[in-house]
Design a protein around this motif. Structure first.
Motif, PDB file in Angstrom:
ATOM      1  N   GLY A 150      -2.672  45.531  -1.309  1.00 45.80           N
ATOM      2  CA  GLY A 150      -2.969  44.183  -1.785  1.00 45.80           C
ATOM      3  C   GLY A 150      -1.752  43.571  -2.453  1.00 45.80           C
ATOM      4  O   GLY A 150      -0.678  43.485  -1.859  1.00 45.80           O
ATOM      5  N   GLU A 151      -1.909  43.155  -3.698  1.00 51.03           N
ATOM      6  CA  GLU A 151      -0.801  42.549  -4.443  1.00 51.03           C
ATOM      7  C   GLU A 151      -0.091  43.556  -5.335  1.00 51.03           C
ATOM      8  O   GLU A 151       0.759  43.181  -6.140  1.00 51.03           O
ATOM      9  CB  GLU A 151      -1.321  41.378  -5.280  1.00 51.03           C
ATOM     10  N   ARG A 152      -0.415  44.831  -5.196  1.00 46.96           N
ATOM     11  CA  ARG A 152       0.189  45.869  -6.033  1.00 46.96           C
ATOM     12  C   ARG A 152       1.219  46.661  -5.232  1.00 46.96           C
ATOM     13  O   ARG A 152       0.994  46.999  -4.065  1.00 46.96           O
ATOM     14  CB  ARG A 152      -0.885  46.801  -6.590  1.00 46.96           C
ATOM     15  N   TYR A 153       2.325  46.973  -5.899  1.00 49.85           N
ATOM     16  CA  TYR A 153       3.417  47.715  -5.266  1.00 49.85           C
ATOM     17  C   TYR A 153       3.779  48.908  -6.138  1.00 49.85           C
ATOM     18  O   TYR A 153       3.981  48.761  -7.350  1.00 49.85           O
ATOM     19  CB  TYR A 153       4.648  46.833  -5.095  1.00 49.85           C
ATOM     20  N   ALA A 154       3.874  50.082  -5.518  1.00 54.56           N
ATOM     21  CA  ALA A 154       4.316  51.288  -6.211  1.00 54.56           C
ATOM     22  C   ALA A 154       5.648  51.717  -5.616  1.00 54.56           C
ATOM     23  O   ALA A 154       5.739  51.982  -4.403  1.00 54.56           O
ATOM     24  CB  ALA A 154       3.283  52.402  -6.065  1.00 54.56           C
ATOM     25  N   ARG A 155       6.670  51.754  -6.427  1.00 52.47           N
ATOM     26  CA  ARG A 155       8.013  52.095  -5.953  1.00 52.47           C
ATOM     27  C   ARG A 155       8.069  53.560  -5.522  1.00 52.47           C
ATOM     28  O   ARG A 155       7.591  54.457  -6.234  1.00 52.47           O
ATOM     29  CB  ARG A 155       9.020  51.835  -7.080  1.00 52.47           C
ATOM     30  N   LEU A 156       8.628  53.812  -4.358  1.00 56.32           N
ATOM     31  CA  LEU A 156       8.822  55.180  -3.882  1.00 56.32           C
ATOM     32  C   LEU A 156      10.086  55.753  -4.513  1.00 56.32           C
ATOM     33  O   LEU A 156      11.166  55.157  -4.389  1.00 56.32           O
ATOM     34  CB  LEU A 156       8.949  55.212  -2.360  1.00 56.32           C
TER      35      LEU A 156
END
Length: 224
Positions: A150-156
């Motif tokens: 969705g509008e959430r991003y988790a940095r790898l």
């Protein structure tokens, strides 16, 4: 208007081979669909097959390999739902009766002057793209990467991110485009690569259909 890669490369775009520049100059105001057809040699690391099987239903990477695999690529310039300049790329590989797709939507983030690649259906993986020019070829490397929901991003973190390089050139001798794409990881090693050549035709397109819009609803982009 100019295409997303022309925006990212700036004056460097003048160093591209004219045919490569033409291929990547598509913008949202064009009524052109580019269709390429050719063959690819595909290899993948056997130790990452479970992950590749999991990615295939989302039109990301895939577990099959082979030589002279029939290949089709469609590219079209468009605007995403938020009005940003974008380029959709729909790749299809034919393994007998089974077909695999690898989709991407490349978006120009004008506010932060960066290219972002949303990979697969609905863009569950996102990568910064770092384009450059080498001897007339377009060379695209990967930067920071995120998992998107969705509008959430988790940095790898670095060890989990992929190292990607794609080299796209045009050969005047055989009048074909040649692509060399490699995906690797510092922990897993070789993930997947495809190398081959294709010819391309341009078609008139009245409107961009939904099947050429792999990712929708990009109201929020990854943090800078």
């Amino acid at each position: 208007m100019t295409g997303v890669y022309e925006r990212a490369l700036g004056d460097g775009v003048d160093d591209l081979h004219p045919k490569v520049r033409e291929r990547y100059a598509l913008d949202a105001d064009d009524d052109v669909l580019c269709v390429g057809r050719g063959e690819m040699d595909i290899s993948r690391g056997t130790h990452v097959l479970p992950a590749l099987y999991a990615m295939a239903p989302r039109n990301l990477l895939f577990p099959e390999g082979g030589h002279d695999v029939p290949f089709t690529v469609k590219t079209v310039g468009l605007r995403d739902d938020a009005g940003r300049e974008a380029l959709a790329t729909i790749r299809e590989f034919s393994f007998g009766r089974r077909r695999r797709r690898f989709d991407s939507l490349t978006v120009w983030d004008d506010e932060n002057e960066r290219l972002l690649d949303f990979l697969g259906t609905d863009g569950p993986l996102v990568s910064e793209l770092l384009p450059s020019v080498d001897a007339g070829a377009l060379v695209v490397g990967s930067g920071r990467q995120w998992v998107r929901r969705g509008e959430r991003y988790a940095r790898l973190p670095g060890p989990l991110a992929a190292n990607v390089e794609v080299r796209d050139r045009y050969d005047d001798a055989d009048e074909r485009y040649h692509v060399d794409a490699v995906v690797e990881n510092v922990l897993a090693g070789h993930v997947l690569s495809y190398r081959g050549a294709f010819s391309q035709e341009r078609r008139t397109l009245d409107a961009v259909p939904d099947d050429l819009r792999p990712t929708r609803g990009l109201d929020v982009l990854p943090p800078r």
